[in-house]
Design a protein around this motif. Structure first.
Motif, PDB file in Angstrom:
ATOM      1  N   PHE A 108       0.835  -1.204   0.000  1.00  0.00           N
ATOM      2  CA  PHE A 108       0.000   0.000   0.000  1.00  0.00           C
ATOM      3  C   PHE A 108       0.865   1.249   0.000  1.00  0.00           C
ATOM      4  CE2 PHE A 108      -1.964   3.451   2.455  1.00  0.00           C
ATOM      5  CZ  PHE A 108      -3.081   3.696   1.675  1.00  0.00           C
ATOM      6  N   PHE A 109       1.902   1.263   0.800  1.00  0.00           N
ATOM      7  CA  PHE A 109       2.787   2.422   0.890  1.00  0.00           C
ATOM      8  C   PHE A 109       3.413   2.721  -0.470  1.00  0.00           C
ATOM      9  CE2 PHE A 109       6.709   4.676   1.835  1.00  0.00           C
ATOM     10  CZ  PHE A 109       6.332   5.560   2.825  1.00  0.00           C
ATOM     11  N   GLU A 110       3.890   1.706  -1.152  1.00  0.00           N
ATOM     12  CA  GLU A 110       4.531   1.912  -2.445  1.00  0.00           C
ATOM     13  C   GLU A 110       3.521   2.346  -3.499  1.00  0.00           C
ATOM     14  OE1 GLU A 110       6.532  -1.779  -3.116  1.00  0.00           O
ATOM     15  OE2 GLU A 110       8.217  -1.276  -1.773  1.00  0.00           O
ATOM     16  N   ALA A 111       2.302   1.818  -3.434  1.00  0.00           N
ATOM     17  CA  ALA A 111       1.253   2.259  -4.360  1.00  0.00           C
ATOM     18  C   ALA A 111       0.894   3.721  -4.112  1.00  0.00           C
ATOM     19  CB  ALA A 111       0.017   1.378  -4.205  1.00  0.00           C
ATOM     20  N   PHE A 112       0.844   4.115  -2.857  1.00  0.00           N
ATOM     21  CA  PHE A 112       0.557   5.504  -2.495  1.00  0.00           C
ATOM     22  C   PHE A 112       1.675   6.414  -3.010  1.00  0.00           C
ATOM     23  CE2 PHE A 112      -1.178   8.141   1.355  1.00  0.00           C
ATOM     24  CZ  PHE A 112      -1.504   9.171   0.485  1.00  0.00           C
ATOM     25  N   GLU A 113       2.914   5.976  -2.871  1.00  0.00           N
ATOM     26  CA  GLU A 113       4.058   6.777  -3.314  1.00  0.00           C
ATOM     27  C   GLU A 113       3.977   7.095  -4.808  1.00  0.00           C
ATOM     28  OE1 GLU A 113       8.828   6.838  -2.361  1.00  0.00           O
ATOM     29  OE2 GLU A 113       7.823   4.896  -2.580  1.00  0.00           O
ATOM     30  N   LYS A 114       3.393   6.179  -5.576  1.00  0.00           N
ATOM     31  CA  LYS A 114       3.285   6.361  -7.026  1.00  0.00           C
ATOM     32  C   LYS A 114       1.972   7.030  -7.429  1.00  0.00           C
ATOM     33  CE  LYS A 114       5.944   2.109  -7.734  1.00  0.00           C
ATOM     34  NZ  LYS A 114       5.870   0.688  -8.175  1.00  0.00           N
ATOM     35  N   ASN A 115       1.117   7.345  -6.470  1.00  0.00           N
ATOM     36  CA  ASN A 115      -0.235   7.790  -6.777  1.00  0.00           C
ATOM     37  C   ASN A 115      -0.571   9.036  -5.956  1.00  0.00           C
ATOM     38  OD1 ASN A 115      -2.813   7.837  -7.803  1.00  0.00           O
ATOM     39  ND2 ASN A 115      -3.479   5.930  -6.831  1.00  0.00           N
ATOM     40  N   GLN A 116       0.015  10.166  -6.349  1.00  0.00           N
ATOM     41  CA  GLN A 116      -0.162  11.436  -5.627  1.00  0.00           C
ATOM     42  C   GLN A 116      -0.507  12.541  -6.619  1.00  0.00           C
ATOM     43  OE1 GLN A 116       3.060  12.205  -2.665  1.00  0.00           O
ATOM     44  NE2 GLN A 116       3.870  10.223  -3.323  1.00  0.00           N
ATOM     45  N   ARG A 117      -1.725  12.510  -7.120  1.00  0.00           N
ATOM     46  CA  ARG A 117      -2.121  13.447  -8.169  1.00  0.00           C
ATOM     47  C   ARG A 117      -2.720  14.740  -7.626  1.00  0.00           C
ATOM     48  NH1 ARG A 117      -4.163   8.573  -9.731  1.00  0.00           N
ATOM     49  NH2 ARG A 117      -6.333   9.258  -9.419  1.00  0.00           N
ATOM     50  N   THR A 118      -2.941  14.824  -6.339  1.00  0.00           N
ATOM     51  CA  THR A 118      -3.471  16.046  -5.744  1.00  0.00           C
ATOM     52  C   THR A 118      -2.529  16.523  -4.644  1.00  0.00           C
ATOM     53  OG1 THR A 118      -4.759  14.831  -4.085  1.00  0.00           O
ATOM     54  CG2 THR A 118      -5.865  15.345  -6.173  1.00  0.00           C
ATOM     55  N   TYR A 119      -2.643  17.801  -4.293  1.00  0.00           N
ATOM     56  CA  TYR A 119      -1.800  18.350  -3.225  1.00  0.00           C
ATOM     57  C   TYR A 119      -2.054  17.644  -1.901  1.00  0.00           C
ATOM     58  CZ  TYR A 119      -1.182  22.228  -6.530  1.00  0.00           C
ATOM     59  OH  TYR A 119      -0.902  22.991  -7.626  1.00  0.00           O
ATOM     60  N   GLU A 120      -3.336  17.325  -1.661  1.00  0.00           N
ATOM     61  CA  GLU A 120      -3.663  16.694  -0.392  1.00  0.00           C
ATOM     62  C   GLU A 120      -3.095  15.276  -0.311  1.00  0.00           C
ATOM     63  OE1 GLU A 120      -7.392  16.980  -3.002  1.00  0.00           O
ATOM     64  OE2 GLU A 120      -5.728  18.267  -2.377  1.00  0.00           O
ATOM     65  N   ALA A 121      -3.055  14.576  -1.446  1.00  0.00           N
ATOM     66  CA  ALA A 121      -2.437  13.253  -1.461  1.00  0.00           C
ATOM     67  C   ALA A 121      -0.947  13.360  -1.155  1.00  0.00           C
ATOM     68  CB  ALA A 121      -2.657  12.579  -2.806  1.00  0.00           C
ATOM     69  N   GLN A 122      -0.299  14.379  -1.720  1.00  0.00           N
ATOM     70  CA  GLN A 122       1.123  14.602  -1.453  1.00  0.00           C
ATOM     71  C   GLN A 122       1.345  14.881   0.035  1.00  0.00           C
ATOM     72  OE1 GLN A 122       2.447  17.759  -4.071  1.00  0.00           O
ATOM     73  NE2 GLN A 122       1.368  16.837  -5.804  1.00  0.00           N
ATOM     74  N   TYR A 123       0.462  15.680   0.591  1.00  0.00           N
ATOM     75  CA  TYR A 123       0.599  16.057   1.994  1.00  0.00           C
ATOM     76  C   TYR A 123       0.463  14.834   2.906  1.00  0.00           C
ATOM     77  CZ  TYR A 123      -0.315  18.313   6.427  1.00  0.00           C
ATOM     78  OH  TYR A 123      -0.254  18.686   7.740  1.00  0.00           O
ATOM     79  N   VAL A 124      -0.577  14.033   2.674  1.00  0.00           N
ATOM     80  CA  VAL A 124      -0.816  12.863   3.512  1.00  0.00           C
ATOM     81  C   VAL A 124       0.335  11.867   3.369  1.00  0.00           C
ATOM     82  CG1 VAL A 124      -2.302  10.854   3.880  1.00  0.00           C
ATOM     83  CG2 VAL A 124      -3.316  13.109   3.531  1.00  0.00           C
ATOM     84  N   PHE A 125       0.820  11.679   2.148  1.00  0.00           N
ATOM     85  CA  PHE A 125       1.922  10.731   1.978  1.00  0.00           C
ATOM     86  C   PHE A 125       3.175  11.192   2.718  1.00  0.00           C
ATOM     87  CE2 PHE A 125       5.746   9.155  -0.093  1.00  0.00           C
ATOM     88  CZ  PHE A 125       5.531   7.789   0.030  1.00  0.00           C
ATOM     89  N   LYS A 126       3.485  12.476   2.661  1.00  0.00           N
ATOM     90  CA  LYS A 126       4.671  12.963   3.372  1.00  0.00           C
ATOM     91  C   LYS A 126       4.533  12.756   4.880  1.00  0.00           C
ATOM     92  CE  LYS A 126       6.210  16.451   0.022  1.00  0.00           C
ATOM     93  NZ  LYS A 126       7.575  15.922  -0.159  1.00  0.00           N
ATOM     94  N   SER A 127       3.330  12.988   5.410  1.00  0.00           N
ATOM     95  CA  SER A 127       3.096  12.746   6.837  1.00  0.00           C
ATOM     96  C   SER A 127       3.283  11.271   7.172  1.00  0.00           C
ATOM     97  CB  SER A 127       1.682  13.186   7.230  1.00  0.00           C
ATOM     98  OG  SER A 127       1.487  14.554   7.016  1.00  0.00           O
ATOM     99  N   LEU A 128       2.734  10.420   6.314  1.00  0.00           N
ATOM    100  CA  LEU A 128       2.833   8.980   6.539  1.00  0.00           C
ATOM    101  C   LEU A 128       4.279   8.503   6.432  1.00  0.00           C
ATOM    102  CD1 LEU A 128       0.833   6.673   7.113  1.00  0.00           C
ATOM    103  CD2 LEU A 128       0.754   6.248   4.651  1.00  0.00           C
ATOM    104  N   LYS A 129       5.028   9.072   5.492  1.00  0.00           N
ATOM    105  CA  LYS A 129       6.425   8.685   5.309  1.00  0.00           C
ATOM    106  C   LYS A 129       7.264   9.031   6.542  1.00  0.00           C
ATOM    107  CE  LYS A 129      10.361   9.096   2.149  1.00  0.00           C
ATOM    108  NZ  LYS A 129      11.348   9.398   3.204  1.00  0.00           N
ATOM    109  N   ILE A 130       6.995  10.198   7.134  1.00  0.00           N
ATOM    110  CA  ILE A 130       7.747  10.572   8.331  1.00  0.00           C
ATOM    111  C   ILE A 130       7.379   9.666   9.494  1.00  0.00           C
ATOM    112  CG2 ILE A 130       8.190  12.424   9.983  1.00  0.00           C
ATOM    113  CD1 ILE A 130       7.825  14.398   7.715  1.00  0.00           C
ATOM    114  N   ASP A 131       6.108   9.282   9.570  1.00  0.00           N
ATOM    115  CA  ASP A 131       5.716   8.288  10.578  1.00  0.00           C
ATOM    116  C   ASP A 131       6.507   6.996  10.370  1.00  0.00           C
ATOM    117  OD1 ASP A 131       4.029   9.340  12.416  1.00  0.00           O
ATOM    118  OD2 ASP A 131       2.180   8.619  11.520  1.00  0.00           O
ATOM    119  N   ARG A 132       6.588   6.560   9.131  1.00  0.00           N
ATOM    120  CA  ARG A 132       7.325   5.323   8.858  1.00  0.00           C
ATOM    121  C   ARG A 132       8.800   5.452   9.257  1.00  0.00           C
ATOM    122  NH1 ARG A 132       9.477   3.638   3.051  1.00  0.00           N
ATOM    123  NH2 ARG A 132      10.755   5.435   3.679  1.00  0.00           N
TER     124      ARG A 132
END
Length: 434
Positions: A108-132
């Motif tokens: 799921f994480f890798e699919a999310f990393e490749k699927n960030q077409r909106t600003y909010e998706a980018q924001y959530v992924f960066k937050s999740l990445k720092i958690d990881r």
């Protein structure tokens, strides 16, 4: 509700005549039949491996030895949770039973990393990445779950299919449960229980030998809860499956449903839906938070919903963990014809303190939703005051990385520093008296 229940309990206890205006409460919290999958020893582990939390009902990562039964949101204020569950308002519960079956997997994480077409998706992924990157013991993919965001998905499905008991994302079952608020023996209150200690008449006219009259856990190192090296005995915040007059019939999510497309690497239906919703062009954020921050203008952005048949009114009660923000963005992206988010209450407990309410304003500004009211609820539980034993959460080992900010912690107070890049909202801190 994705946080501690203090706000809602105070509202219900002080405004009983307004209960009729609430159709349903959706809760992420508790663990009924759950068995914690984290901290278990591998099958081929050596005899020196010591399991931690493995098989526990709860998920108190820092307090599982004293209380192996509680889940964080209900542990923060068990008595408040009891009032909400016993309010008579229909409840759907998404407990650890279900969320333990939908971890943030590597796929799921890798699919999310490749699927960030909106600003909010980018924001959530960066937050999740720092958690990881900062998660303990390199166990992120096996011990970090879609707690709060899964609950709002279950709620959205329920509201879309209001006449159908079937849920798109979770298996559902009715159970009779209650929330444990104190520990046996009952009727022998000590100084831990503010409802009974030094009172001739218990607060709220509670029964002197009732379920609220026992020892109340004070902090995660409460000596009462420990029994040598054995499992702790405290159950404050446990959603226990019971029968009799103290039980409440609740609709419970028991597990996440598999993806209908069996060949997909995203093996849960909600994984695919979450990424789809977050990347929809509808209700897209106004700002790329990595570039727009320097160009601040004091402008309020309010959407025009004229001509639209708005969905059910939703009030979102949250704390400040990264999971809550995943849930908030999901709510903001769901069509307003299905869920009409009108207000947000921020609870001060969690991995942050209450001053972070301004971050919520900034997120709403980024999404063009300055019409949504935001308020601050109570910081401490109805029957517990952790201020006596130290800060709400404790020290953060990354605090020196960002010395400024709300409390100087590099945690959700600053959304791991990402809040520094958000477009600033013209709206600021608001205090709501409940």
């Amino acid at each position: 509700m994705t946080g501690v229940h203090t706000n809602m309990a105070i509202f219900l206890m002080t405004n009983p005549d307004l209960k009729k205006n609430i159709n349903h409460i959706y809760i992420m919290g508790g663990g009924v039949r759950s068995k914690n999958p984290t901290g278990c020893c591998p099958k081929n582990a050596s005899s020196t491996c010591q399991p931690q939390q493995c098989g526990d009902h709860g998920n108190m990562f820092t307090a599982f030895r004293s209380n192996p039964y509680a889940e964080f949101n209900l542990f923060g204020d068990p008595f408040a949770a009891y009032q909400v569950f016993h309010s008579g308002i229909p409840i759907t519960l998404v407990p650890l039973d279900a969320t333990n079956t939908i971890p943030i997997t590597r796929e799921f994480f890798e699919a999310f990393e490749k699927n960030q077409r909106t600003y909010e998706a980018q924001y959530v992924f960066k937050s999740l990445k720092i958690d990881r990157d900062t998660w303990f013991d390199d166990q992120f993919y096996t011990s970090y779950f879609m707690w709060d965001s899964f609950m709002v998905g279950v709620a959205a499905s329920a509201m879309r299919n209001i006449r159908d008991e079937e849920n798109e994302f979770a298996e559902m079952e009715y159970m009779n449960i209650t929330v444990i608020t104190s520990n046996e023996p009952y009727g022998i209150p000590d100084s831990s229980n503010a409802f009974f200690s030094d009172r001739k008449i218990p607060k709220f006219n509670l029964k002197k030998n009732g379920v609220h009259s026992g020892h109340v856990q004070i902090g995660i190192q409460d000596p009462f809860c420990f029994r040598g090296n054995a499992t702790g005995i405290c159950k404050d915040g446990y959603t226990d499956e019971v029968t009799g007059p103290d039980s409440v019939r609740v609709r419970v999510a028991t597990r996440a449903k598999p993806n209908v497309y069996e060949s997909s690497t995203l093996d849960r239906e909600y994984y695919a839906n979450f990424l789809d919703v977050l990347n929809r062009p509808q209700h897209k954020g106004r700002f790329n938070f990595t570039t727009e921050f320097p160009y601040y203008k004091e402008v309020l952005y309010k959407p025009d919903f004229k001509g639209k048949k708005l969905g059910k009114i939703v009030v979102f009660d949250m704390d400040m963990s990264a999971g809550d923000f995943m849930a908030l963005f999901y709510l903001l992206k769901v069509p307003v014809e299905e869920m009409n988010l009108k207000a947000i209450l921020v609870t001060g407990s969690g991995w942050a303190n209450v001053a972070t309410i301004d971050v919520v304003y900034d997120l709403l500004h980024m999404m063009g939703r300055d019409d949504i009211a935001v308020g601050l609820g109570d910081s401490f539980g109805v029957n517990q005051s952790y201020s006596k034993v130290g800060p709400i959460v404790g020290d953060c080992k990354y605090s020196k990385a960002i010395p400024h900010g709300s409390g100087g912690r590099l945690d959700s107070d600053t959304l791991y520093g990402l809040a520094r890049d958000l477009p600033r909202s013209p709206r600021g801190y608001t205090f709501i008296l409940l």
